[in-house]
Design a protein around this motif. Structure first.
Motif, PDB file in Angstrom:
ATOM      1  N   LEU B 110      79.273  14.420  60.587  1.00  0.00           N
ATOM      2  CA  LEU B 110      78.070  14.674  59.794  1.00  0.00           C
ATOM      3  C   LEU B 110      76.896  14.710  60.754  1.00  0.00           C
ATOM      4  N   VAL B 111      76.181  15.810  60.756  1.00  0.00           N
ATOM      5  CA  VAL B 111      75.093  15.919  61.721  1.00  0.00           C
ATOM      6  C   VAL B 111      73.891  16.584  61.078  1.00  0.00           C
ATOM      7  N   CYS B 112      72.723  16.145  61.494  1.00  0.00           N
ATOM      8  CA  CYS B 112      71.506  16.728  60.950  1.00  0.00           C
ATOM      9  C   CYS B 112      70.657  17.218  62.125  1.00  0.00           C
ATOM     10  N   ASN B 113      70.233  18.468  62.036  1.00  0.00           N
ATOM     11  CA  ASN B 113      69.475  19.016  63.162  1.00  0.00           C
ATOM     12  C   ASN B 113      67.974  18.760  63.071  1.00  0.00           C
ATOM     13  N   ALA B 114      67.591  17.755  62.254  1.00  0.00           N
ATOM     14  CA  ALA B 114      66.193  17.323  62.292  1.00  0.00           C
ATOM     15  C   ALA B 114      65.907  16.739  63.670  1.00  0.00           C
ATOM     16  N   GLN B 115      66.955  16.334  64.338  1.00  0.00           N
ATOM     17  CA  GLN B 115      66.830  15.787  65.690  1.00  0.00           C
ATOM     18  C   GLN B 115      66.816  16.973  66.654  1.00  0.00           C
ATOM     19  N   CYS B 116      67.972  17.310  67.217  1.00  0.00           N
ATOM     20  CA  CYS B 116      68.003  18.431  68.154  1.00  0.00           C
ATOM     21  C   CYS B 116      69.068  19.413  67.694  1.00  0.00           C
ATOM     22  N   GLY B 117      69.092  20.582  68.278  1.00  0.00           N
ATOM     23  CA  GLY B 117      70.136  21.548  67.979  1.00  0.00           C
ATOM     24  C   GLY B 117      71.393  21.280  68.788  1.00  0.00           C
ATOM     25  N   TYR B 130      89.201  17.730  67.195  1.00  0.00           N
ATOM     26  CA  TYR B 130      89.935  16.821  66.307  1.00  0.00           C
ATOM     27  C   TYR B 130      90.462  17.511  65.055  1.00  0.00           C
ATOM     28  N   GLN B 131      90.074  18.761  64.893  1.00  0.00           N
ATOM     29  CA  GLN B 131      90.441  19.511  63.693  1.00  0.00           C
ATOM     30  C   GLN B 131      90.044  18.771  62.425  1.00  0.00           C
ATOM     31  N   VAL B 132      88.787  18.372  62.398  1.00  0.00           N
ATOM     32  CA  VAL B 132      88.251  17.708  61.210  1.00  0.00           C
ATOM     33  C   VAL B 132      87.018  18.470  60.744  1.00  0.00           C
ATOM     34  N   PRO B 133      86.681  18.340  59.451  1.00  0.00           N
ATOM     35  CA  PRO B 133      85.525  19.085  58.952  1.00  0.00           C
ATOM     36  C   PRO B 133      84.204  18.562  59.491  1.00  0.00           C
ATOM     37  N   MET B 134      83.240  19.458  59.473  1.00  0.00           N
ATOM     38  CA  MET B 134      81.892  19.090  59.922  1.00  0.00           C
ATOM     39  C   MET B 134      80.889  19.529  58.860  1.00  0.00           C
ATOM     40  N   VAL B 135      79.950  18.656  58.576  1.00  0.00           N
ATOM     41  CA  VAL B 135      78.869  19.031  57.665  1.00  0.00           C
ATOM     42  C   VAL B 135      77.561  18.999  58.445  1.00  0.00           C
ATOM     43  N   LEU B 136      76.878  20.130  58.445  1.00  0.00           N
ATOM     44  CA  LEU B 136      75.564  20.184  59.089  1.00  0.00           C
ATOM     45  C   LEU B 136      74.489  20.126  58.008  1.00  0.00           C
ATOM     46  N   ILE B 137      73.596  19.163  58.125  1.00  0.00           N
ATOM     47  CA  ILE B 137      72.403  19.165  57.275  1.00  0.00           C
ATOM     48  C   ILE B 137      71.347  19.927  58.076  1.00  0.00           C
ATOM     49  N   ASP B 138      71.089  21.117  57.616  1.00  0.00           N
ATOM     50  CA  ASP B 138      70.235  22.045  58.364  1.00  0.00           C
ATOM     51  C   ASP B 138      68.787  21.896  57.896  1.00  0.00           C
ATOM     52  N   VAL B 139      67.932  21.584  58.837  1.00  0.00           N
ATOM     53  CA  VAL B 139      66.521  21.328  58.513  1.00  0.00           C
ATOM     54  C   VAL B 139      65.641  22.360  59.212  1.00  0.00           C
ATOM     55  N   PRO B 140      65.172  23.343  58.486  1.00  0.00           N
ATOM     56  CA  PRO B 140      64.311  24.339  59.141  1.00  0.00           C
ATOM     57  C   PRO B 140      62.878  23.816  59.260  1.00  0.00           C
ATOM     58  N   HIS B 141      62.568  23.357  60.431  1.00  0.00           N
ATOM     59  CA  HIS B 141      61.234  22.781  60.642  1.00  0.00           C
ATOM     60  C   HIS B 141      60.139  23.807  60.527  1.00  0.00           C
ATOM     61  N   SER B 142      59.050  23.403  59.959  1.00  0.00           N
ATOM     62  CA  SER B 142      57.872  24.253  60.056  1.00  0.00           C
ATOM     63  C   SER B 142      57.254  23.955  61.415  1.00  0.00           C
ATOM     64  N   GLY B 143      56.671  24.961  62.005  1.00  0.00           N
ATOM     65  CA  GLY B 143      56.217  24.826  63.382  1.00  0.00           C
ATOM     66  C   GLY B 143      55.074  23.857  63.595  1.00  0.00           C
TER      67      GLY B 143
END
Ligand code: SF4
Ligand code: SF4
Lengths: 377, 410
Positions: B110-117, B130-143
Motif C-alpha cells: 500500500l503506497v501513497c504518492n503524497a510523499q514521493c513518486g 513477491y507477486q502480491v497486489p499493490m494499491v497506489l493512493i494517487d494524490v495529484p498535488h496542486s502546484g
C-alpha cells in the motif's frame, strides 16, 4: 511548384525551435504557451487561442541552472530551466508543466520562483491508468486547464473550439503516423532522422501550417529501399541525445515502434469524435501507452510491454534512460529480465550522462546491431 | 552530556516489533508494506501488520550495512542514482543480509504518492518480485497548494475503495470501534511527538535532532498502537524534567541550527559528536515534523486523510519557505544546515531556492552540504565536516560581531 527540398523547412524549425512561434506571435499578436511535453493536451491550448510550443531540455549545455537545481536532476528538467534562465523562453506567455515525476513537481516550484511574472500552470495528471475514478478526475483537470489557459489568452475554450482542436490534431497525428510507417518501406527516403524532424517540428509551430508543409513531402515516391535494416523497438523519454536517430540510420537500425513521448507513442492514439471533446481527450490519454511515470498493475506493466515489442516485429529493444530518472531507473531491470526470458535482446543506454560522447554511444549501438545481425536466421 | 534514559527502551521496542512482524503469518495477520502517508489506522483496525520498508532501510543505513547490501541491488540493474533506501531494501532481499532478520513477505503493498513518486516505483518492483497486489493512493498535488475539489473526490474514492480491498483480503468487515481506537492511539502518538519536537524551542534544547532521529522508530513504525503512546509519554516526562532543571542536550549550546532533509544515517554518531564538540545543537528539522500532523478525527477520518495528503503534506516551495521562516523565529535559530540529498530528489531539488529565500527573509545564513541519506559511497564525510566547520566559523564571527554591537550581527 514543388519545393526543392521538402524536408528542409522541418529541419530548420528543429534547428531554431522558437523561431516559428516568434513569427506567429508577431503576426497574430496572440499568446504562446510552452509546455514540457509528456501528455499535455496541446488541443486545449490551441482551443484557447494560444500556440502550444514544446520545450525540450535534453542536449542543452548546462550552466546557470546549476545555481537553482541540484546537479543530480535529469537533463530534461535542468535543460528546460537553463533555456529559461538564458532568456531563450522570454517569448512565452505561460508554461504548462505536467506532473510526471518528483522532478517535474519540483521544477514547477522552481519555475514559479525563477519566472514569477509568467503564467505558469501545473497539470495534475493522475498516475493510475487503470482505475475508473481517474478518468472523471482527469476530465475535471483538463477542464481546469482550459479555464486556466483561457485566463492567459482571454478566450476560455468552449465545446466548439475544443472540437476543432481535436479534429486538427487528429488529422496531424494521422499524417505523422503515416510518415512513421513509411520508414519501414522506404528507410532511405523516410529516414528516422527526417521523420524525427517532422515530429519535433510539429510541436513547435502552428499545426495547420505544419500539416500544409507536410503535403509537399514525397508521399507518392514508391522507390523501395535497398539497404537492409534491423527493426528495433525503443522505450524511453525523448530522443536523447538529439542525434540518436541519425545514429540509428547510420548503423542500419530501423525504429519500427517506440514509446518515446515525442515519438510514435505521441501520435499512436487519436482522440476521435465525442459529444464532449474533453471525453475524447481523456480517452486518448488513457489509451496512450503509459510512460514510466504512470502506474498500472505492476506485472501488467511488464507483460504488456513485452507483448507490444513482440507485436511490433522488432528484433531488439533499445532503452534510452535519462540519467537521474527514477521512473525509468526502477522499471528497466524487470523489463530487461522479461525481454531476456522472451529471448529478445536489448541495449540499455543511459542518456544525458555528462561525459558520455555521441561517439561512445555510437560504438555501443553498432555493437548491438552486430549482435542482432549475428542473431538473424 | 547526559544520555536520555528513555531512549534505552528502543532496543526492546525494535526487537519486539520485528519479532511480531516475523510471527504475523503464524498469528493470522496479513502483512502490509506501507509508507507514512497511508491510513495505517485502517490496517490496525483490520488486524493487519503494517511494515515500512523505508524504516528497515534506515536501520540498514544506521547500522552501517548499506555498503553490504546496496551493491547487490546495483548488480540487479538498479542504478546508483536511485533512492538509496530502495537500493538498500532490494539489495538486502537479494543478498539476504539484514539487521532485522529481513522482513516477512508482504501480502499487500500500500503506497501513497503524497510523499514521493519513487516509492510507487520501488513498490511496483516489490509487487512483481513477491507477486502480491499493490494499491497506489494517487494524490495529484496542486502546484501551489490551492484547493482542488475534483482531486479531493478522486483521493477519497481511492481511500474508500481501499476499505473494500482490505475487507476482501482479510475476509472480515471493518470494525468501526477498532478503527476509532487506532485513530485515537495514532493521534495521541502524533500529538506527543509534536510536543516533544516543541521542547526543542527551549534554551538550551533538552534534545537534539539526532536524538529525534534515534527516537523516531515508534512514531514511524507503530503509530496507532499503545507502544508509541507509552514510549513518547515517558520520553516527554524525562525531557520536561530536563527542561525544569535547565539541562540541555549539549553542555554548551553555542549555536541553534535547523537540519533540512533526511538524516545521513551512516554518519549519525559521527556528525552528532562533531557538532556537539563545537557547541552546535540541531534543534529542529523539517524531516521529523512530518509525523507531527498525522492525527485524524474519529468523525470523518476519510475527509481528514484527504486533507492531509492533498494539502498538509504538499511540500511546495512557498509553503516550505514560510514554514522555515516561522521555525527560525520559534526556535531562535542561528542558521540552517541543508542536506542536499542525492537520493531524495523529491525533498532536495528545491533546496537552493529555499536557502536563498530563507536567508533573504530571516537574515540567517544557511549552508548546503551534498550527501546521501543511506549510501556512504556518495559523499566524503570529512568534506561534509569541513563545510560545516567553515559554516560554524561564519556563525561564530557573526555572533562575536553582534556581541561587539557591530552591524551584521543578529
Ligand atoms: S520522468 Fe524522468 S526524465 Fe522525465 S522529467 Fe522526470 S526524472 Fe526527468
Ligand atoms: S525518494 Fe525520499 S521520500 Fe521517497 S522513498 Fe526515497 S527517501 Fe523516501
Amino acid at each position: 511548384m514543388k519545393l526543392e527540398d521538402p524536408w528542409r523547412p522541418f529541419h530548420q524549425v528543429v534547428g531554431k525551435p522558437l523561431e516559428q512561434a516568434r513569427l506567429w506571435k508577431e503576426r497574430t499578436g496572440r499568446k504562446v504557451i510552452g509546455h514540457l511535453l509528456p501528455d499535455v493536451p496541446e488541443e486545449i491550448l490551441h482551443a484557447a487561442g494560444a500556440l502550444p510550443v514544446a520545450i525540450a531540455g535534453a542536449g542543452v549545455q548546462i550552466s546557470r541552472s546549476q545555481a537553482h537545481i541540484p546537479g543530480y536532476s535529469c537533463s530534461h528538467a535542468m535543460g528546460a530551466l537553463e533555456l529559461g534562465l538564458q532568456g531563450d523562453l522570454d517569448l512565452l506567455d505561460g508554461m504548462v508543466i505536467p506532473y510526471v515525476c518528483d522532478t517535474t513537481r519540483n521544477l514547477y516550484h522552481l519555475w514559479n520562483r525563477c519566472f514569477p511574472t509568467k503564467a505558469n500552470e501545473f497539470l495534475r495528471l493522475p498516475k493510475r491508468m487503470d482505475y475508473p475514478a481517474a478518468s472523471a478526475y482527469l476530465k475535471a483537470e483538463f477542464a481546469r486547464l482550459g479555464d486556466s489557459m483561457g485566463k492567459i489568452t482571454g478566450e476560455t475554450p468552449g465545446r466548439e473550439e475544443l472540437a476543432a482542436g481535436v479534429a486538427l490534431y487528429d488529422k496531424s497525428r494521422a499524417r505523422l503516423r503515416e510518415a512513421y510507417r513509411r520508414q519501414r518501406a522506404h528507410p532511405e527516403l523516410w529516414t528516422s532522422q527526417r521523420v524525427y524532424e517532422l515530429f519535433i517540428s510539429a510541436t513547435r509551430m502552428p499545426r495547420e501550417e505544419h500539416l500544409a508543409w507536410m503535403e509537399a513531402l514525397p508521399w507518392d515516391d514508391e522507390t523501395q529501399g535497398t539497404s537492409e535494416r534491423i527493426p528495433v523497438y525503443v522505450r524511453g523519454k525523448v530522443w536523447d541525445p538529439p542525434g540518436i536517430l541519425g545514429l540509428f540510420d547510420e548503423s542500419g537500425l530501423l525504429v519500427v515502434e517506440d514509446e518515446i513521448v515525442t515519438g510514435f507513442r505521441w501520435v499512436a492514439a487519436d482522440a476521435g469524435d465525442s459529444e464532449d471533446p474533453l471525453d475524447a481527450l481523456v480517452r486518448r490519454h488513457l489509451s496512450t501507452v503509459p510512460y514510466a511515470g504512470y502506474h498500472l498493475e505492476p506485472s501488467r506493466m511488464v507483460g504488456d510491454f513485452v507483448d507490444r515489442v513482440r507485436k511490433s516485429g522488432a528484433q531488439g529493444v533499445i532503452f534510452l534512460n535519462p540519467k537521474f530518472c527514477e521512473a525509468a531507473g526502477f522499471d528497466t531491470p524487470d523489463f530487461h529480465n522479461a525481454l531476456q526470458e522472451a529471448g529478445i535482446p536489448d541495449l540499455i543506454l543511459e542518456t544525458s550522462s555528462r561525459g558520455v560522447s555521441l561517439g561512445q554511444t555510437k560504438l555501443r549501438v553498432e555493437a548491438f546491431r552486430e549482435m542482432l545481425s549475428a542473431d538473424l536466421p | 552530556m547526559q544520555p536520555i534514559a528513555a531512549l534505552k527502551q528502543l532496543k526492546k521496542i525494535t526487537v519486539d516489533y520485528f519479532g511480531s512482524a516475523h510471527m504475523a503469518e503464524q498469528n493470522n495477520k496479513k502483512v502490509v508494506y506501507c509508507n507514512v502517508f497511508t491510513p495505517v489506522e485502517l490496517l490496525y483496525a483490520m488486524d493487519m501488520f503494517p511494515i515500512y520498508p523505508e524504516n528497515h532501510a534506515a536501520i540498514v543505513g544506521a547500522r552501517k550495512m548499506s555498503t553490504d547490501v546496496a551493491p547487490a541491488a546495483e548488480g540487479m540493474g538498479y542504478s546508483m542514482d536511485l533512492c538509496s533506501y530502495a537500493r538498500c531494501d532490494l539489495g538486502s532481499i537479494k543478498a539476504g543480509i539484514s539487521p532485522t532478520w529481513g522482513l516477512p513477505k508482504p501480502d499487500l503493498l500500500l503506497v501513497c504518492n503524497a510523499q514521493c513518486g519513487t516509492l510507487s516505483k520501488w513498490f511496483e518492483v516489490l509487487s512483481r518480485f513477491y507477486q502480491v497486489p499493490m494499491v497506489l493512493i494517487d494524490v495529484p498535488h496542486s502546484g501551489r497548494g490551492e484547493r482542488d475539489e475534483a482531486a479531493e473526490k478522486y483521493v477519497r474514492a481511492q481511500l474508500e475503495d481501499l476499505v473494500g480491498i482490505l475487507e476482501k483480503m482479510t475476509g472480515r468487515s471493518l470494525d468501526r470501534d477498532r478503527l476509532k481506537e487506532s485513530i485515537r492511539l495514532s493521534r495521541e502518538a502524533s500529538q506527543l511527538w509534536t510536543r516533544m519536537l516543541e521542547l526543542g524551542t527551549r534554551r538550551p534544547s533538552p534534545m537534539t535532532v539526532f536524538d529525534q532521529f534515534v527516537a523516531m522508530f515508534p512514531i514511524v513504525s507503530q503509530r496507532g498502537t499503545p507502544v508509541a503512546v507509552e514510549f513518547y509519554g515517558s520520553l516527554i516526562r524525562e525531557l520536561e524534567e530536563r527542561v525544569a532543571q535547565d539541562i540541555g542536550a549539549l553542555d554548551n549550546e553555542r549555536f541553534r541550527l535547523f537540519w533540512d532533509n533526511l538524516p545521513i544515517w551512516p554518519e549519525l554518531g559521527r556528525l552528532s559528536s562533531f557538532l556537539e564538540n563545537r557547541g552546535a545543537s540541531l534543534v529542529t528539522s523539517i524531516y521529523t515534523w512530518a509525523w507531527s500532523q498525522l492525527g485524524v478525527s474519529e468523525e470523518d477520518p476519510f475527509g481528514d486523510w484527504v486533507e492531509q495528503y492533498l494539502y498538509t503534506f504538499n511540500l511546495h516551495v512557498d509553503r516550505r519557505i514560510d514554514h522555515y521562516v516561522e521555525l527560525a523565529e520559534k526556535y531562535q535559530l542561528d542558521g540552517f544546515l541543508y542536506h542536499s540529498n542525492r537520493s531524495c530528489k523529491y525533498i532536495s531539488q528545491d533546496i537552493p531556492e529555499i536557502r536563498n529565500a530563507v536567508t533573504e527573509r530571516t537574515g540567517l545564513p544557511g549552508v548546503i552540504i551534498e550527501a546521501d541519506h543511506n549510501d556512504p559511497r556518495l559523499y566524503a564525510v570529512e568534506s561534509l565536516e569541513n563545510q560545516i566547520d567553515n559554516f560554524l566559523d561564519l556563525l561564530g564571527s557573526k555572533k562575536e560581531g553582534a556581541a561587539q554591537g557591530s552591524p551584521g550581527g543578529r
